[in-house]
Design a protein around this motif. Structure first.
Motif, PDB file in Angstrom:
ATOM      1  N   ASP A  92       4.156 -12.436 -40.137  1.00 55.42           N
ATOM      2  CA  ASP A  92       5.127 -13.504 -40.395  1.00 55.42           C
ATOM      3  C   ASP A  92       4.488 -14.648 -41.181  1.00 55.42           C
ATOM      4  O   ASP A  92       5.091 -15.204 -42.099  1.00 55.42           O
ATOM      5  CB  ASP A  92       5.701 -14.047 -39.083  1.00 55.42           C
ATOM      6  CG  ASP A  92       6.567 -13.033 -38.364  1.00 55.42           C
ATOM      7  OD1 ASP A  92       7.031 -12.073 -39.020  1.00 55.42           O
ATOM      8  OD2 ASP A  92       6.777 -13.191 -37.141  1.00 55.42           O
ATOM      9  N   PHE A  93       3.266 -14.987 -40.820  1.00 57.04           N
ATOM     10  CA  PHE A  93       2.535 -16.057 -41.477  1.00 57.04           C
ATOM     11  C   PHE A  93       2.276 -15.697 -42.944  1.00 57.04           C
ATOM     12  O   PHE A  93       2.426 -16.533 -43.837  1.00 57.04           O
ATOM     13  CB  PHE A  93       1.225 -16.298 -40.728  1.00 57.04           C
ATOM     14  CG  PHE A  93       0.540 -17.576 -41.075  1.00 57.04           C
ATOM     15  CD1 PHE A  93       1.126 -18.798 -40.785  1.00 57.04           C
ATOM     16  CD2 PHE A  93      -0.694 -17.571 -41.687  1.00 57.04           C
ATOM     17  CE1 PHE A  93       0.486 -19.986 -41.098  1.00 57.04           C
ATOM     18  CE2 PHE A  93      -1.342 -18.743 -42.009  1.00 57.04           C
ATOM     19  CZ  PHE A  93      -0.740 -19.959 -41.706  1.00 57.04           C
ATOM     20  N   GLU A  94       1.915 -14.450 -43.192  1.00 56.04           N
ATOM     21  CA  GLU A  94       1.662 -13.998 -44.559  1.00 56.04           C
ATOM     22  C   GLU A  94       2.933 -14.088 -45.409  1.00 56.04           C
ATOM     23  O   GLU A  94       2.882 -14.521 -46.564  1.00 56.04           O
ATOM     24  CB  GLU A  94       1.136 -12.568 -44.552  1.00 56.04           C
ATOM     25  CG  GLU A  94       0.771 -12.058 -45.922  1.00 56.04           C
ATOM     26  CD  GLU A  94       0.226 -10.643 -45.905  1.00 56.04           C
ATOM     27  OE1 GLU A  94      -0.144 -10.167 -46.985  1.00 56.04           O
ATOM     28  OE2 GLU A  94       0.173 -10.010 -44.837  1.00 56.04           O
ATOM     29  N   LYS A  95       4.065 -13.710 -44.830  1.00 55.71           N
ATOM     30  CA  LYS A  95       5.334 -13.829 -45.558  1.00 55.71           C
ATOM     31  C   LYS A  95       5.622 -15.284 -45.905  1.00 55.71           C
ATOM     32  O   LYS A  95       6.075 -15.596 -47.005  1.00 55.71           O
ATOM     33  CB  LYS A  95       6.493 -13.240 -44.736  1.00 55.71           C
ATOM     34  CG  LYS A  95       6.522 -11.745 -44.718  1.00 55.71           C
ATOM     35  CD  LYS A  95       7.802 -11.140 -44.199  1.00 55.71           C
ATOM     36  CE  LYS A  95       8.373 -11.779 -42.988  1.00 55.71           C
ATOM     37  NZ  LYS A  95       9.491 -11.066 -42.365  1.00 55.71           N
ATOM     38  N   PHE A 100       5.619 -19.598 -50.068  1.00 55.00           N
ATOM     39  CA  PHE A 100       5.122 -20.877 -50.580  1.00 55.00           C
ATOM     40  C   PHE A 100       4.474 -20.685 -51.950  1.00 55.00           C
ATOM     41  O   PHE A 100       4.718 -21.458 -52.880  1.00 55.00           O
ATOM     42  CB  PHE A 100       4.124 -21.493 -49.588  1.00 55.00           C
ATOM     43  CG  PHE A 100       3.424 -22.701 -50.130  1.00 55.00           C
ATOM     44  CD1 PHE A 100       4.092 -23.917 -50.242  1.00 55.00           C
ATOM     45  CD2 PHE A 100       2.108 -22.638 -50.539  1.00 55.00           C
ATOM     46  CE1 PHE A 100       3.455 -25.046 -50.753  1.00 55.00           C
ATOM     47  CE2 PHE A 100       1.459 -23.748 -51.044  1.00 55.00           C
ATOM     48  CZ  PHE A 100       2.133 -24.953 -51.158  1.00 55.00           C
ATOM     49  N   ILE A 101       3.631 -19.665 -52.080  1.00 59.57           N
ATOM     50  CA  ILE A 101       2.967 -19.388 -53.359  1.00 59.57           C
ATOM     51  C   ILE A 101       3.996 -19.092 -54.444  1.00 59.57           C
ATOM     52  O   ILE A 101       3.882 -19.567 -55.571  1.00 59.57           O
ATOM     53  CB  ILE A 101       1.973 -18.215 -53.219  1.00 59.57           C
ATOM     54  CG1 ILE A 101       0.797 -18.626 -52.339  1.00 59.57           C
ATOM     55  CG2 ILE A 101       1.478 -17.738 -54.583  1.00 59.57           C
ATOM     56  CD1 ILE A 101      -0.088 -17.466 -51.925  1.00 59.57           C
ATOM     57  N   PHE A 102       5.028 -18.325 -54.097  1.00 64.64           N
ATOM     58  CA  PHE A 102       6.080 -17.999 -55.060  1.00 64.64           C
ATOM     59  C   PHE A 102       6.788 -19.269 -55.523  1.00 64.64           C
ATOM     60  O   PHE A 102       6.968 -19.494 -56.718  1.00 64.64           O
ATOM     61  CB  PHE A 102       7.079 -17.020 -54.449  1.00 64.64           C
ATOM     62  CG  PHE A 102       8.208 -16.664 -55.367  1.00 64.64           C
ATOM     63  CD1 PHE A 102       8.019 -15.758 -56.388  1.00 64.64           C
ATOM     64  CD2 PHE A 102       9.462 -17.249 -55.213  1.00 64.64           C
ATOM     65  CE1 PHE A 102       9.054 -15.423 -57.245  1.00 64.64           C
ATOM     66  CE2 PHE A 102      10.497 -16.926 -56.064  1.00 64.64           C
ATOM     67  CZ  PHE A 102      10.297 -16.015 -57.091  1.00 64.64           C
ATOM     68  N   GLU A 103       7.167 -20.116 -54.562  1.00 68.43           N
ATOM     69  CA  GLU A 103       7.849 -21.377 -54.904  1.00 68.43           C
ATOM     70  C   GLU A 103       6.977 -22.254 -55.792  1.00 68.43           C
ATOM     71  O   GLU A 103       7.442 -22.815 -56.782  1.00 68.43           O
ATOM     72  CB  GLU A 103       8.178 -22.161 -53.629  1.00 68.43           C
ATOM     73  CG  GLU A 103       9.567 -21.981 -53.127  1.00 68.43           C
ATOM     74  CD  GLU A 103       9.823 -22.893 -51.938  1.00 68.43           C
ATOM     75  OE1 GLU A 103       9.749 -24.142 -52.103  1.00 68.43           O
ATOM     76  OE2 GLU A 103      10.101 -22.363 -50.861  1.00 68.43           O
ATOM     77  N   LEU A 104       5.722 -22.379 -55.417  1.00 67.69           N
ATOM     78  CA  LEU A 104       4.789 -23.205 -56.173  1.00 67.69           C
ATOM     79  C   LEU A 104       4.627 -22.674 -57.596  1.00 67.69           C
ATOM     80  O   LEU A 104       4.681 -23.442 -58.558  1.00 67.69           O
ATOM     81  CB  LEU A 104       3.432 -23.254 -55.464  1.00 67.69           C
ATOM     82  CG  LEU A 104       2.362 -24.149 -56.069  1.00 67.69           C
ATOM     83  CD1 LEU A 104       2.819 -25.606 -56.057  1.00 67.69           C
ATOM     84  CD2 LEU A 104       1.063 -23.992 -55.295  1.00 67.69           C
ATOM     85  N   SER A 105       4.446 -21.372 -57.739  1.00 65.05           N
ATOM     86  CA  SER A 105       4.249 -20.805 -59.077  1.00 65.05           C
ATOM     87  C   SER A 105       5.510 -20.933 -59.921  1.00 65.05           C
ATOM     88  O   SER A 105       5.433 -21.141 -61.131  1.00 65.05           O
ATOM     89  CB  SER A 105       3.804 -19.351 -58.990  1.00 65.05           C
ATOM     90  OG  SER A 105       4.822 -18.540 -58.465  1.00 65.05           O
ATOM     91  N   GLU A 106       6.676 -20.835 -59.298  1.00 68.68           N
ATOM     92  CA  GLU A 106       7.934 -20.996 -60.028  1.00 68.68           C
ATOM     93  C   GLU A 106       8.083 -22.429 -60.551  1.00 68.68           C
ATOM     94  O   GLU A 106       8.606 -22.646 -61.632  1.00 68.68           O
ATOM     95  CB  GLU A 106       9.127 -20.649 -59.130  1.00 68.68           C
ATOM     96  CG  GLU A 106       9.281 -19.173 -58.861  1.00 68.68           C
ATOM     97  CD  GLU A 106       9.736 -18.400 -60.080  1.00 68.68           C
ATOM     98  OE1 GLU A 106      10.762 -18.775 -60.682  1.00 68.68           O
ATOM     99  OE2 GLU A 106       9.046 -17.430 -60.442  1.00 68.68           O
ATOM    100  N   LYS A 107       7.614 -23.389 -59.769  1.00 63.58           N
ATOM    101  CA  LYS A 107       7.700 -24.786 -60.186  1.00 63.58           C
ATOM    102  C   LYS A 107       6.782 -25.066 -61.373  1.00 63.58           C
ATOM    103  O   LYS A 107       7.093 -25.879 -62.225  1.00 63.58           O
ATOM    104  CB  LYS A 107       7.321 -25.719 -59.032  1.00 63.58           C
ATOM    105  CG  LYS A 107       8.215 -25.612 -57.840  1.00 63.58           C
ATOM    106  CD  LYS A 107       9.203 -26.718 -57.808  1.00 63.58           C
ATOM    107  CE  LYS A 107       9.960 -26.688 -56.500  1.00 63.58           C
ATOM    108  NZ  LYS A 107      11.361 -26.606 -56.659  1.00 63.58           N
TER     109      LYS A 107
END
Length: 130
Positions: A92-95, A100-107
């Motif tokens: 769950d933590f990895e997901k 978070f990484i996906f959101e950050l990279s999209e920004k």
């Protein structure tokens, strides 16, 4: 640049303050205390397996025996209730981290490869940030 580093430390502090992270730390200490022999057996079996894989792989005469020993050691350790709980929380933590990484990279840029829901990073793309 210093602002970015400070923000990274803030994010790390937020992660470490989460209940699931604290529970993982607690379980990790408990597992180390309760199952040292199982951990040693698993690590030894894994080391032997890696040795066999590097010196002949599936053609090595001990491949089948070593693979079975690793599988048995892993099952013995991973069947412990504390280890199961740790792995569930870790998944769950990895997901959450991948999200978070996906959101950050999209920004930052659409061209930055980031992990999908399964933690797999898409090939291709490059960052052309100027």
């Amino acid at each position: 640049m210093t602002d970015i580093v400070m923000k990274a430390y803030d994010v790390a502090d937020e992660i470490k303050a989460q209940p699931n992270f604290k529970e993982m730390v607690r379980l990790n200490k408990l597992i180390d205390r309760l199952y040292p022999e199982e951990i040693k057996a698993f690590e030894k079996a894994k080391e032997t397996y890696e040795e066999v894989m590097s010196t002949g792989g599936s053609y090595h005469p001990d491949f089948k025996k070593v693979t079975q020993a690793l599988s048995q050691a892993k099952q013995t350790l991973y069947d412990k209730p504390e280890v199961k709980a740790y792995r569930d929380i870790e998944f769950d933590f990895e997901k959450e981290i991948n999200g978070f990484i996906f959101e950050l990279s999209e920004k930052i840029s659409d061209n930055i490869p980031s992990p999908n829901a399964f933690g797999i990073v898409k090939k291709g793309g490059s960052c052309h940030v100027k």
